[in-house]
Design a protein around this motif. Sequence first.
Motif, PDB file in Angstrom:
ATOM      1  N   VAL A 191      45.867  52.196  14.451  1.00 16.60           N
ATOM      2  CA  VAL A 191      46.392  52.216  13.080  1.00 16.60           C
ATOM      3  C   VAL A 191      45.896  50.999  12.313  1.00 16.60           C
ATOM      4  O   VAL A 191      45.453  51.095  11.168  1.00 16.60           O
ATOM      5  CB  VAL A 191      47.938  52.238  13.086  1.00 16.60           C
ATOM      6  CG1 VAL A 191      48.482  52.093  11.656  1.00 16.60           C
ATOM      7  CG2 VAL A 191      48.446  53.526  13.720  1.00 16.60           C
ATOM      8  N   THR A 192      45.940  49.847  12.976  1.00 18.23           N
ATOM      9  CA  THR A 192      45.645  48.589  12.270  1.00 18.23           C
ATOM     10  C   THR A 192      44.172  48.198  12.269  1.00 18.23           C
ATOM     11  O   THR A 192      43.733  47.447  11.407  1.00 18.23           O
ATOM     12  CB  THR A 192      46.454  47.429  12.906  1.00 18.23           C
ATOM     13  OG1 THR A 192      46.068  47.293  14.293  1.00 18.23           O
ATOM     14  CG2 THR A 192      47.949  47.695  12.821  1.00 18.23           C
ATOM     15  N   GLN A 193      43.388  48.701  13.231  1.00 12.52           N
ATOM     16  CA  GLN A 193      42.007  48.227  13.377  1.00 12.52           C
ATOM     17  C   GLN A 193      41.001  49.373  13.519  1.00 12.52           C
ATOM     18  O   GLN A 193      40.059  49.297  14.311  1.00 12.52           O
ATOM     19  CB  GLN A 193      41.913  47.311  14.615  1.00 12.52           C
ATOM     20  CG  GLN A 193      42.720  46.041  14.500  1.00 12.52           C
ATOM     21  CD  GLN A 193      42.239  45.148  13.380  1.00 12.52           C
ATOM     22  OE1 GLN A 193      41.033  44.970  13.202  1.00 12.52           O
ATOM     23  NE2 GLN A 193      43.165  44.592  12.614  1.00 12.52           N
ATOM     24  N   CYS A 194      41.187  50.437  12.735  1.00 10.77           N
ATOM     25  CA  CYS A 194      40.336  51.621  12.925  1.00 10.77           C
ATOM     26  C   CYS A 194      38.856  51.341  12.648  1.00 10.77           C
ATOM     27  O   CYS A 194      37.980  51.836  13.372  1.00 10.77           O
ATOM     28  CB  CYS A 194      40.852  52.797  12.094  1.00 10.77           C
ATOM     29  SG  CYS A 194      41.202  52.441  10.386  1.00 10.77           S
ATOM     30  N   GLU A 195      38.545  50.545  11.647  1.00  3.37           N
ATOM     31  CA  GLU A 195      37.133  50.254  11.355  1.00  3.37           C
ATOM     32  C   GLU A 195      36.490  49.456  12.489  1.00  3.37           C
ATOM     33  O   GLU A 195      35.337  49.689  12.856  1.00  3.37           O
ATOM     34  CB  GLU A 195      37.009  49.489  10.028  1.00  3.37           C
ATOM     35  CG  GLU A 195      37.221  50.354   8.791  1.00  3.37           C
ATOM     36  CD  GLU A 195      36.252  51.550   8.745  1.00  3.37           C
ATOM     37  OE1 GLU A 195      35.065  51.383   9.093  1.00  3.37           O
ATOM     38  OE2 GLU A 195      36.706  52.650   8.392  1.00  3.37           O
ATOM     39  N   ALA A 196      37.252  48.518  13.019  1.00  3.78           N
ATOM     40  CA  ALA A 196      36.739  47.703  14.130  1.00  3.78           C
ATOM     41  C   ALA A 196      36.479  48.572  15.362  1.00  3.78           C
ATOM     42  O   ALA A 196      35.494  48.381  16.069  1.00  3.78           O
ATOM     43  CB  ALA A 196      37.729  46.586  14.468  1.00  3.78           C
TER      44      ALA A 196
END
Length: 235
Positions: A191-196
């Motif tokens: 949820v918090t780091q999808c791009e990473a």
Amino acid sequence: MNKEEKTDWITPIPKQSVSRMVLEKIKDAMIRKELKPGDFLPSENELVTKMGVGKSSAREAIKMLEAMGVIEIIKGQGCRIKNTFDSDVLQSMIFQMILQQNTDEDLVELRLLFEISASKLAAENATEDDFQLLEKSIEKTEKDYARGIHTPDNDINFHNLIFKSTHNPYLMLIGATIMELFRGSLTVVNVTQCEAILEQHRMTLKALRDKDMKAIENAVRSTVDKWKEHSLEHH
């Protein structure tokens, strides 16, 4: 010490112990390949007669093997050793590892050691079909994120596809078990780091395609470092 005290250790063997001895015998036969996947176990009467145990002990051993996903009951035929792994085996391993109650650092060390080695083997053994499946996994993750779907399933699936690319069934099973232990924290990270996560997956796939062992190790370490950075703070 009188004679009576010397024999204090001689106590009745619990039925559970006898059933486990039956189970060990069957396991040893499988290790020696006297019993193979697809073979039927001897009948209950034969186990009782040849092993000199009671029916309840033989039945208990069979129940344990069935619960562990080792055998299946074929109506009218008997108990057959399974040809493939199934979710019962995986669940049993997961519970065993959960019960260890070790620290997050212990789990991270296990994942690093295992995933780096497995990923390097995957680079050597992967087929073009394997790489295509990894590509599709990244595409699905990207589409799901765009639609607001942040399930950890896609993330776990990507790593399991790497383990599958080793074409080693033992590594596939152990790898899937390790990833399940990360499911809770991966729910948060997705949820918090999808791009990473997408960036890490692309970097990992490129390293695998290039068979660049140093880049593979760096990609795995980077992935785990990102996980530590963003998941442990939510504990």
